[in-house]
Design a protein around this motif. Structure first.
Motif, short mmCIF file in Angstrom:
data_model
loop_
_atom_site.label_atom_id
_atom_site.label_comp_id
_atom_site.label_asym_id
_atom_site.label_seq_id
_atom_site.Cartn_x
_atom_site.Cartn_y
_atom_site.Cartn_z
N GLY A 143 27.47 20.69 48.74
CA GLY A 143 28.55 20.32 49.64
C GLY A 143 29.93 20.71 49.15
N LEU A 144 30.02 21.60 48.15
CA LEU A 144 31.31 21.98 47.58
C LEU A 144 31.95 23.16 48.31
N ILE A 145 31.14 23.98 48.97
CA ILE A 145 31.68 25.08 49.77
C ILE A 145 30.98 25.09 51.12
N MET A 146 31.57 25.82 52.07
CA MET A 146 30.98 25.92 53.40
C MET A 146 31.43 27.22 54.05
N SER B 108 34.28 37.58 58.75
CA SER B 108 35.31 38.58 58.48
C SER B 108 35.45 39.52 59.68
N GLU B 109 36.56 40.21 59.73
CA GLU B 109 36.82 41.12 60.83
C GLU B 109 36.16 42.49 60.62
N GLY B 110 35.73 42.76 59.42
CA GLY B 110 35.19 44.08 59.11
C GLY B 110 33.80 44.32 59.66
N SER B 111 33.23 45.44 59.29
CA SER B 111 31.89 45.82 59.72
C SER B 111 30.86 44.82 59.22
N GLY B 112 29.99 44.40 60.11
CA GLY B 112 28.94 43.47 59.74
C GLY B 112 29.32 42.01 59.89
N ARG B 113 30.62 41.74 60.10
CA ARG B 113 31.08 40.36 60.30
C ARG B 113 30.51 39.42 59.24
N ALA B 114 30.78 39.72 57.98
CA ALA B 114 30.25 38.93 56.86
C ALA B 114 30.78 37.50 56.90
N ILE B 115 29.97 36.58 56.40
CA ILE B 115 30.36 35.17 56.34
C ILE B 115 31.48 34.99 55.33
N LEU B 116 32.48 34.21 55.73
CA LEU B 116 33.57 33.84 54.83
C LEU B 116 33.30 32.44 54.29
N TYR B 117 33.54 32.26 52.99
CA TYR B 117 33.30 30.97 52.36
C TYR B 117 34.61 30.35 51.87
N PRO C 146 39.65 32.39 52.29
CA PRO C 146 38.23 32.61 52.56
C PRO C 146 37.79 33.95 52.00
N VAL C 147 36.57 33.97 51.44
CA VAL C 147 36.09 35.16 50.75
C VAL C 147 34.63 35.38 51.09
N THR C 148 34.22 36.65 51.15
CA THR C 148 32.82 36.97 51.46
C THR C 148 32.01 37.03 50.17
N ARG C 149 30.68 36.95 50.32
CA ARG C 149 29.82 37.02 49.15
C ARG C 149 29.90 38.38 48.48
N ALA D 54 27.23 30.18 36.19
CA ALA D 54 27.33 31.08 37.35
C ALA D 54 27.91 30.35 38.55
N SER D 55 27.46 29.12 38.79
CA SER D 55 27.97 28.36 39.93
C SER D 55 29.45 28.04 39.76
N LEU D 56 29.85 27.72 38.52
CA LEU D 56 31.26 27.45 38.26
C LEU D 56 32.12 28.69 38.47
N GLU D 57 31.60 29.83 38.06
CA GLU D 57 32.34 31.08 38.27
C GLU D 57 32.56 31.33 39.75
N VAL D 58 31.49 31.19 40.53
CA VAL D 58 31.59 31.42 41.98
C VAL D 58 32.52 30.40 42.62
N LEU D 59 32.43 29.15 42.20
CA LEU D 59 33.30 28.11 42.76
C LEU D 59 34.76 28.39 42.45
N ALA D 60 35.04 28.84 41.23
CA ALA D 60 36.42 29.16 40.85
C ALA D 60 36.97 30.30 41.71
N ILE D 61 36.16 31.34 41.91
CA ILE D 61 36.59 32.48 42.71
C ILE D 61 36.87 32.06 44.14
N ILE D 62 35.94 31.27 44.72
CA ILE D 62 36.12 30.82 46.09
C ILE D 62 37.36 29.93 46.21
N ALA D 63 37.55 29.06 45.25
CA ALA D 63 38.70 28.15 45.29
C ALA D 63 40.02 28.92 45.36
N TYR D 64 40.12 30.01 44.59
CA TYR D 64 41.35 30.78 44.53
C TYR D 64 41.48 31.84 45.62
#
Length: 203
Positions: free
Chosen positions: A132-135, A140-149, A107-110, A94-104
């Protein structure tokens, strides 16, 4: 348990947490809320206990007035082997999947990560932040100002990349269409020879 009975354990815990910085007897007196004489006795007890336990690899030393927990000199060669050949750090699929998505996609929201994976990603995101692999990379500019990773410099270092340009590119067709999580993982595994066995190892 009486406070005086807990005192050696309290001191040991504090010294373990602060590591190489150590703590002076005055600092320990403040932290334990005990008299200096009581702290001194507890320190002596701890030191003697470590010395008589031949099976222990730890001892209590004082350097420049600060008490520290240190490894015994007799284990120096064993520790050297560990430092020269560090154990791989394991990550779940699961962590590898999330890391791969974020890498590509950074910046992306959860929420965007969740949508791609089809499951919640709060746990893997927290794990990757702790490693320490993501931060956080803003909001984001949208509603709720979600955190970008996004990924960190440590990510580049761990995977031997000079920059994100080193990631294997997705084809133009793939970039223009909805992308499945498997595609990110496939590219990620191709780049870093990560085994798809339910967990991954990072040296």
């Amino acid at each position: 348990m009486e406070k005086e009975d807990r005192l050696p354990g309290m001191i040991e815990s504090f010294l373990f947490i602060v590591g190489d910085e150590g703590l002076t007897i005055k600092q320990l007196t403040t932290l334990t809320e005990c008299e200096e004489s009581e702290v001194a006795l507890a320190i002596d007890w701890l030191r003697g206990n470590y010395e008589k336990r031949n099976e222990s690899g730890i001892e209590l030393k004082v350097f420049g007035g600060a008490y520290r927990l240190v490894t015994k000199a007799e284990f120096a060669e064993d520790i050297k082997r560990l430092l020269e050949n560090p154990a791989p750090k394991s990550m779940t699929q699961a962590s590898l999947e999330v890391l791969a998505i974020i890498a590509y996609r950074q910046p992306v929201t959860r929420v965007e990560i969740d949508d791609l994976r089809g499951v919640k990603s709060e746990g893997p995101v927290s794990t990757l932040i702790a490693k320490g692999l993501i931060m956080e990379k803003g909001r984001s500019e949208g509603s709720g100002r979600a955190i970008l990773y996004g990924t960190t410099d440590l990510f580049l270092d761990r995977f031997g990349l000079e920059s994100l340009d080193g990631l294997p590119p997705l084809s133009q067709e793939e970039e223009g269409e909805p992308i499945e999580t498997d595609l990110f993982m496939t590219k990620f595994q191709e780049a870093f020879a990560i085994e798809n066995d339910g967990g991954g190892n990072i040296s």
